[in-house]
Scaffold this motif. Structure first.
Motif, mmCIF file in Angstrom:
data_model
loop_
_atom_site.group_PDB
_atom_site.id
_atom_site.type_symbol
_atom_site.label_atom_id
_atom_site.label_comp_id
_atom_site.label_asym_id
_atom_site.label_seq_id
_atom_site.Cartn_x
_atom_site.Cartn_y
_atom_site.Cartn_z
ATOM 1 N N GLU A 15 0.826 -1.207 0.000
ATOM 2 C CA GLU A 15 0.000 0.000 0.000
ATOM 3 C C GLU A 15 0.863 1.261 0.000
ATOM 4 N N LYS A 16 1.954 1.199 0.784
ATOM 5 C CA LYS A 16 2.852 2.363 0.832
ATOM 6 C C LYS A 16 3.421 2.652 -0.541
ATOM 7 N N ARG A 17 3.792 1.571 -1.237
ATOM 8 C CA ARG A 17 4.361 1.746 -2.582
ATOM 9 C C ARG A 17 3.348 2.375 -3.514
ATOM 10 N N ALA A 18 2.110 1.897 -3.441
ATOM 11 C CA ALA A 18 1.074 2.425 -4.326
ATOM 12 C C ALA A 18 0.877 3.916 -4.063
ATOM 13 N N LEU A 19 0.784 4.279 -2.783
ATOM 14 C CA LEU A 19 0.534 5.680 -2.467
ATOM 15 C C LEU A 19 1.713 6.553 -2.873
ATOM 16 N N SER A 20 2.928 6.030 -2.701
ATOM 17 C CA SER A 20 4.082 6.843 -3.071
ATOM 18 C C SER A 20 4.141 7.034 -4.594
ATOM 19 N N LEU A 21 3.769 6.004 -5.347
ATOM 20 C CA LEU A 21 3.739 6.151 -6.808
ATOM 21 C C LEU A 21 2.685 7.168 -7.232
ATOM 22 N N VAL A 22 1.505 7.055 -6.630
ATOM 23 C CA VAL A 22 0.444 8.007 -6.971
ATOM 24 C C VAL A 22 0.913 9.427 -6.646
ATOM 25 N N CYS A 53 -7.045 -3.659 -5.377
ATOM 26 C CA CYS A 53 -7.553 -4.049 -4.056
ATOM 27 C C CYS A 53 -7.475 -2.939 -3.005
ATOM 28 N N MET A 54 -6.446 -2.085 -3.090
ATOM 29 C CA MET A 54 -6.293 -1.064 -2.040
ATOM 30 C C MET A 54 -7.493 -0.141 -1.955
ATOM 31 N N VAL A 55 -8.073 0.196 -3.095
ATOM 32 C CA VAL A 55 -9.097 1.256 -3.082
ATOM 33 C C VAL A 55 -10.499 0.758 -2.727
ATOM 34 N N VAL A 56 -10.615 -0.520 -2.370
ATOM 35 C CA VAL A 56 -11.925 -0.980 -1.910
ATOM 36 C C VAL A 56 -12.114 -0.578 -0.440
ATOM 37 N N GLN A 57 -10.984 -0.352 0.247
ATOM 38 C CA GLN A 57 -11.056 -0.056 1.676
ATOM 39 C C GLN A 57 -11.444 1.405 1.889
ATOM 40 N N GLU A 58 -12.472 1.581 2.748
ATOM 41 C CA GLU A 58 -13.013 2.930 2.946
ATOM 42 C C GLU A 58 -11.948 3.937 3.363
ATOM 43 N N HIS A 59 -11.044 3.517 4.277
ATOM 44 C CA HIS A 59 -10.063 4.499 4.760
ATOM 45 C C HIS A 59 -9.110 4.924 3.650
ATOM 46 N N ARG A 60 -8.887 4.040 2.663
ATOM 47 C CA ARG A 60 -8.021 4.421 1.549
ATOM 48 C C ARG A 60 -8.759 5.337 0.573
ATOM 49 N N VAL A 61 -10.060 5.083 0.388
ATOM 50 C CA VAL A 61 -10.852 5.977 -0.464
ATOM 51 C C VAL A 61 -10.818 7.383 0.145
ATOM 52 N N ASP A 62 -11.002 7.447 1.483
ATOM 53 C CA ASP A 62 -10.955 8.756 2.161
ATOM 54 C C ASP A 62 -9.600 9.428 1.970
ATOM 55 N N ASP A 63 -8.527 8.642 2.160
ATOM 56 C CA ASP A 63 -7.160 9.154 1.954
ATOM 57 C C ASP A 63 -7.027 9.811 0.589
#
Ligand code: SAH
Ligand code: SF4
Ligand code: F3S
Length: 473
Positions: A90-97, A117-127
């Protein structure tokens, strides 16, 4: 375009095709009106399921008029296909974005899609909503068929689109696929997972199990064989429960036997098998097959019965080793690999010693080993955690043991001649080519351009911990 088509019935292929035709024609119209050259960049993290999804995302983007680019800098559409299996992913994905912010600043017309898969989680959508305002579209893995519709809407002035989950877990047949390789291919046989291992995020993000119809799988597979594909991998989180969800009167072993009967020069891999329902029937089908690779990936996760129980794996070590012994009895030359997690919350020193003993007994050719990573919302995340230093120390001891076992296994290959699928130039050593055995082992040999994508016979001269070395005969 409105959201009238928001849910595609899972298996209604005709309705789906009609829907795809409409969206693709709208996008073609858009391209004509704007007379632009459009380029798409797709970045994939995570497992083979994601790689297969990315080939569908790329297929749809090409169909919409985009051309493929290998760098995000000149792209008009960037798709990041994320993974949530461990924190690191997840950290890698966010750093790339994060790195794409400056590309968007230079090119405001760029469309950025974050899916997987990461973006199904509500807290990641909020992020993403709050901290990454330049992301245009969020799209969950069971909704990838809606990519063209969302892109069309966003380009036509819609607000940012967040579509992580439909709670229905539809899936679309017949999406265009852009295959990365001309000799290796993925074929999904089922999606989702019902197992809820207590450490794992997959069932929450990929939804419930649903299987593709046998005729759809067979049609896709036969086409690949006819096109000359050499190595076809059947994909599912737990292929052994293929068909159960859909009440099919045939199971994975039946499907495998049918695929194996298709004429051609190819091998079949499958992953992943869950030990709780790895059947003798499946192993028998494999043993008598012509095309199924002599490779079994059977994740053990732990060698301790109490940890396996806390993990909700629904087998104990005795059952596991029984399956392994049966595989080796039927196929003495079969390569076996496994996944192991160290540092699961309840794992005591003696549980860990059980895992070490299990590795000695099982003698896997290779393992994929992971330090337990707490996943928000899963049962194990709220158990008492093991200190990082303990996890690290156990991890290192385990690797040391496994490396010696892998070395011993690979030494046994010395002097044998193995069939290897030649893949091309080695990344680290341009003086060498590499390929893989049926069992997935890497083999290095002298360059031979004419053999890329073909099977070659390699006489193994040396076996190392992580690879084999030999010459083509
Ligand atoms: N469906 C497959 C596994 C898919 S995930 C199966 O059940 O075998 C691939 C591997 O990641 C798992 O086998 C497991 O070893 C590891 N894994 C899953 N969740 C994890 C977590 N929270 N921390 C560390 N490793 C994990
Ligand atoms: Fe995760 Fe277990 Fe499902 Fe594998 S079987 S995807 S480890 S929940
Ligand atoms: Fe990761 Fe999703 Fe695969 S969480 S491992 S990409 S199923």
């Amino acid at each position: 375009m409105s959201t009238e088509s928001k849910v595609l019935p899972s298996l209604d292929t005709e309705k789906q095709k009609e829907y795809m035709r409409r969206v693709f024609s709208l996008n073609a119209q858009y391209k004509n009106e704007h007379q632009k050259s459009l380029r798409v960049f797709v970045l994939t993290l995570g497992c083979q399921q994601n790689e297969a999804d990315s080939e569908r995302l790329m297929g749809m983007a090409l169909e919409m008029g985009y051309e493929k680019t290998d760098t995000p800098d000149d792209a008009s559409l960037i798709i990041v296909n994320t993974c949530a299996i461990r924190e690191h992913a997840e950290k890698r994905a966010l750093s790339l974005v994060g790195q794409y912010k400056h590309i968007k600043a230079k090119n405001p017309e760029l469309v950025i899609v974050v899916c997987g898969c990461m973006v199904v989680q509500e807290h990641r959508v909020d992020d993403i909503k709050r901290r990454y305002p330049y992301v245009d579209i969020i799209l969950g893995p069971s909704l990838i068929h809606k990519l063209p519709e969302h892109i069309y809407n966003r380009r036509s002035g819609s607000r940012r689109i967040f579509d992580p989950d439909d709670k229905i877990y539809s899936f679309a047949e017949g999406l265009p696929i852009h295959r990365e390789s001309s000799y290796k291919a993925w074929v999904s046989v089922m999606y989702g997972c019902n197992n809820f291992c207590s450490y794992c995020i997959v069932p929450y993000v990929r939804g419930r199990e649903r299987s593709r119809r046998r005729e759809d799988v067979v049609a896709e597979f036969s086409k690949l064989v006819a096109l000359g594909y050499k190595d076809i991998t059947l994909l599912g989180q737990n292929v052994n429960s293929y068909g159960v969800d859909s009440g099919f009167d045939y199971d994975f072993a039946d499907l495998l036997a049918e695929l194996d009967s298709i004429e051609g020069d190819y091998i079949i891999h499958f992953m992943t098998s869950h030990p709780k329902n790895a059947s003798k029937k499946l192993i028998d089908v494999m043993a008598s097959s012509k095309h199924v690779a002599r490779h079994f990936h059977l994740p053990m996760q732990s060698g301790s019965d109490s940890v396996l129980k806390a993990m909700n794996r629904r087998y104990d070590f005795e059952k596991y080793i029984g399956i392994l012994d049966y595989i080796r009895e039927k196929m003495p030359d079969c390569t076996v690999s496994s996944d192991i997690i160290v540092g699961f919350p309840t794992e005591s020193d003696s549980d860990f010693e059980d895992t070490m003993r299990a590795l000695e007994r099982a003698r896997f050719d290779m393992i994929f080993s992971f330090q337990y990573s707490p996943r928000k919302g899963t049962p194990a995340a709220s158990m008492e955690q093991i200190p990082q230093s303990v996890k690290q120390a156990r991890f290192e001891r385990m690797l040391e043991l496994q490396n010696s076992i892998s070395l011993e296994c690979n030494k046994k290959a010395e002097g044998k001649t193995l069939r290897v699928l030649c893949e091309g130039e080695s990344k680290n050593d341009p003086e060498k080519f590499y390929g893989r055995t049926e069992g997935g082992k890497i083999v290095f040999f002298a360059p031979c351009n004419e053999n890329i994508g073909k099977f070659v016979n390699v006489e193994i001269e040396r076996g190392d911990t992580f690879a084999l070395y030999g010459k083509i005969v």
